[in-house]
Design a protein around this motif. Sequence first.
Motif, short mmCIF file in Angstrom:
data_model
loop_
_atom_site.label_atom_id
_atom_site.label_comp_id
_atom_site.label_asym_id
_atom_site.label_seq_id
_atom_site.Cartn_x
_atom_site.Cartn_y
_atom_site.Cartn_z
N TRP A 32 1.16 -1.28 -0.10
CA TRP A 32 0.33 -0.33 0.43
C TRP A 32 0.88 1.16 0.05
O TRP A 32 1.88 1.30 0.59
CB TRP A 32 -0.99 -0.22 0.98
CG TRP A 32 -1.32 -0.59 1.62
CD1 TRP A 32 -3.23 -1.10 1.69
CD2 TRP A 32 -1.92 -1.89 1.93
NE1 TRP A 32 -4.04 -1.73 1.76
CE2 TRP A 32 -2.96 -2.84 2.15
CE3 TRP A 32 -0.68 -3.00 2.19
CZ2 TRP A 32 -3.42 -4.15 2.18
CZ3 TRP A 32 -0.57 -4.51 2.26
CH2 TRP A 32 -2.01 -5.16 2.81
N TYR A 33 -0.03 2.10 -0.53
CA TYR A 33 1.18 3.70 -0.25
C TYR A 33 -0.18 4.42 0.39
O TYR A 33 -1.28 5.24 0.06
CB TYR A 33 1.21 4.09 -1.89
CG TYR A 33 2.03 3.90 -2.96
CD1 TYR A 33 3.76 4.16 -2.36
CD2 TYR A 33 2.32 3.84 -3.52
CE1 TYR A 33 5.12 4.24 -2.97
CE2 TYR A 33 3.17 3.01 -5.01
CZ TYR A 33 4.06 2.60 -4.13
OH TYR A 33 5.34 2.47 -5.09
N GLY A 34 0.19 4.56 1.69
CA GLY A 34 -1.17 5.05 2.30
C GLY A 34 -2.21 4.17 1.99
O GLY A 34 -2.12 2.97 2.63
N LYS A 81 4.34 -2.85 -11.10
CA LYS A 81 6.22 -3.39 -11.20
C LYS A 81 7.19 -3.01 -10.10
O LYS A 81 7.80 -3.58 -9.01
CB LYS A 81 6.90 -3.47 -12.65
CG LYS A 81 5.97 -3.57 -13.14
CD LYS A 81 6.64 -4.03 -15.17
CE LYS A 81 6.68 -2.49 -15.41
NZ LYS A 81 5.10 -1.66 -15.51
N THR A 82 7.25 -1.51 -10.11
CA THR A 82 8.64 -0.67 -9.38
C THR A 82 7.72 -0.83 -8.05
O THR A 82 9.06 -1.15 -6.90
CB THR A 82 8.32 0.85 -10.06
OG1 THR A 82 9.41 0.97 -10.79
CG2 THR A 82 8.94 1.72 -8.84
N THR A 83 6.73 -1.06 -7.45
CA THR A 83 6.25 -1.14 -5.82
C THR A 83 6.62 -2.56 -5.67
O THR A 83 6.81 -2.42 -4.44
CB THR A 83 5.12 -1.10 -6.00
OG1 THR A 83 4.53 0.52 -6.79
CG2 THR A 83 4.59 -0.96 -4.58
N GLU A 112 10.61 -4.29 -16.64
CA GLU A 112 10.87 -3.71 -18.42
C GLU A 112 8.94 -3.48 -18.44
O GLU A 112 8.08 -4.29 -18.21
CB GLU A 112 11.35 -5.05 -18.77
CG GLU A 112 13.04 -4.78 -19.35
CD GLU A 112 12.79 -3.57 -19.90
OE1 GLU A 112 11.86 -2.33 -20.53
OE2 GLU A 112 14.13 -2.52 -19.49
N GLN A 113 9.34 -2.83 -19.89
CA GLN A 113 8.43 -2.71 -20.36
C GLN A 113 8.66 -3.45 -22.15
O GLN A 113 7.65 -3.52 -22.72
CB GLN A 113 7.90 -0.64 -20.52
CG GLN A 113 7.15 -0.83 -19.06
CD GLN A 113 6.32 0.12 -19.48
OE1 GLN A 113 5.57 0.29 -20.28
NE2 GLN A 113 6.74 1.47 -18.60
N ASN A 114 9.70 -2.88 -22.38
CA ASN A 114 10.11 -3.33 -23.97
C ASN A 114 10.21 -4.64 -23.51
O ASN A 114 11.54 -5.03 -23.46
CB ASN A 114 11.42 -2.59 -23.95
CG ASN A 114 12.23 -3.19 -24.81
OD1 ASN A 114 11.51 -3.80 -26.02
ND2 ASN A 114 13.28 -2.09 -25.21
P1 ATP Z 1 6.26 2.49 -14.24
O1 ATP Z 1 6.94 2.17 -15.44
O2 ATP Z 1 4.84 3.16 -14.74
O3 ATP Z 1 7.20 2.86 -13.19
P2 ATP Z 1 4.99 -0.02 -12.32
O4 ATP Z 1 4.61 -1.19 -12.87
O5 ATP Z 1 5.81 -0.04 -12.11
O6 ATP Z 1 4.20 1.45 -13.28
P3 ATP Z 1 4.62 1.61 -9.39
O7 ATP Z 1 5.29 2.58 -10.30
O8 ATP Z 1 4.81 0.28 -9.08
O9 ATP Z 1 3.78 0.70 -11.37
O10 ATP Z 1 2.97 2.18 -9.66
C1 ATP Z 1 1.62 1.80 -8.95
C2 ATP Z 1 0.69 2.44 -8.36
O11 ATP Z 1 1.04 2.93 -7.11
C3 ATP Z 1 0.48 3.80 -9.65
O12 ATP Z 1 -1.37 3.56 -9.80
C4 ATP Z 1 0.97 4.64 -9.06
O13 ATP Z 1 0.46 5.92 -9.27
C5 ATP Z 1 1.15 5.11 -7.58
N1 ATP Z 1 2.32 4.90 -6.56
C6 ATP Z 1 3.40 4.90 -7.15
N2 ATP Z 1 3.93 5.38 -6.66
C7 ATP Z 1 3.74 5.88 -5.31
C8 ATP Z 1 3.30 7.00 -4.60
N3 ATP Z 1 4.54 7.19 -3.90
N4 ATP Z 1 2.18 7.31 -4.02
C9 ATP Z 1 1.36 7.08 -4.17
N5 ATP Z 1 0.71 5.91 -5.04
C10 ATP Z 1 2.13 5.28 -5.89
#
Ligand code: ATP
Length: 234
Positions: free
Chosen positions: A14-16, A44-46, A191-193
């Motif tokens: 979760w973010y918040g 993915k980044t999360t 990756e997206q690519n």
């Molecule tokens: P990207 O290629 O855009 O980074 P991703 O698959 O890595 O895509 P994430 O960055 O993990 O996606 O983001 C997942 C969700 O969490 C998105 O809806 C994003 O808006 C939200 N999000 C990411 N960082 C935060 C944050 N610091 N606070 C609140 N919401 C966030």
Amino acid sequence: MPETLLKVSDLHGWYGESHILHGMNFEVRKGELVTLLGRNGAGKTTTLKAIMGLLRQRKGSVAFDGTETISMAPHKIARLGVALCPEERGIFSALTVRENLHLPPVLREGGMTEAEIDTLFPRLKERWGNSGAKLSGGEQQMLAIARILRTGATLVLLDEPTEGLAPVIVQQIRDALLELKRRGLTVLLVEQNFRFASTVADRHYVVEHGQVVDHMTSDEIAANTERLEAFLGV
Ligand code: ATP
């Protein structure tokens, strides 16, 4: 079959109030290069942040080499041998290339020496004394990877290393990733690519809305490029 190095089970994050990861399940075996593919915002980044301990609100299980890390602080997870190379790369422009390289402490034995890094990234060799600000995007990416290799990490989490790079530089990053594999490192790549991903990775997990929705090999990617293009919106 090599043993599992990273096992992620029912991982939530979760973010918040925003529930982003909805029970991620996947594993990476020792020496594998595995990707998480998915659209912008899929989580993915999360997922990488949760594995590294940087996402405070997380639950489920992240087992690294048999050790449960879900409640550990990032520095403890790093000491086990996990390292994150973020999308923004984190190169300090006021420091020289060599100072950037030596910024993170060596956490474990087995890290690469400067001479080994010179062999892996000849482009960096000529730039040790330059300031970080003078590096191109591709060189910054190489430095960010080199910096991790020096620490002795055994699992490298790489977030979109080819983002914004010219094709010739993407090729060099690809060669570097293949060299990491040859050296027995384990890599989890976001990756997206997927065309790039299919040339370096052993297996792929497709992520949507904070869950793994599909799993494929690189051969299967090649056979499904149109479907993936439509799905990933590229
Ligand atoms: P990207 O290629 O855009 O980074 P991703 O698959 O890595 O895509 P994430 O960055 O993990 O996606 O983001 C997942 C969700 O969490 C998105 O809806 C994003 O808006 C939200 N999000 C990411 N960082 C935060 C944050 N610091 N606070 C609140 N919401 C966030």
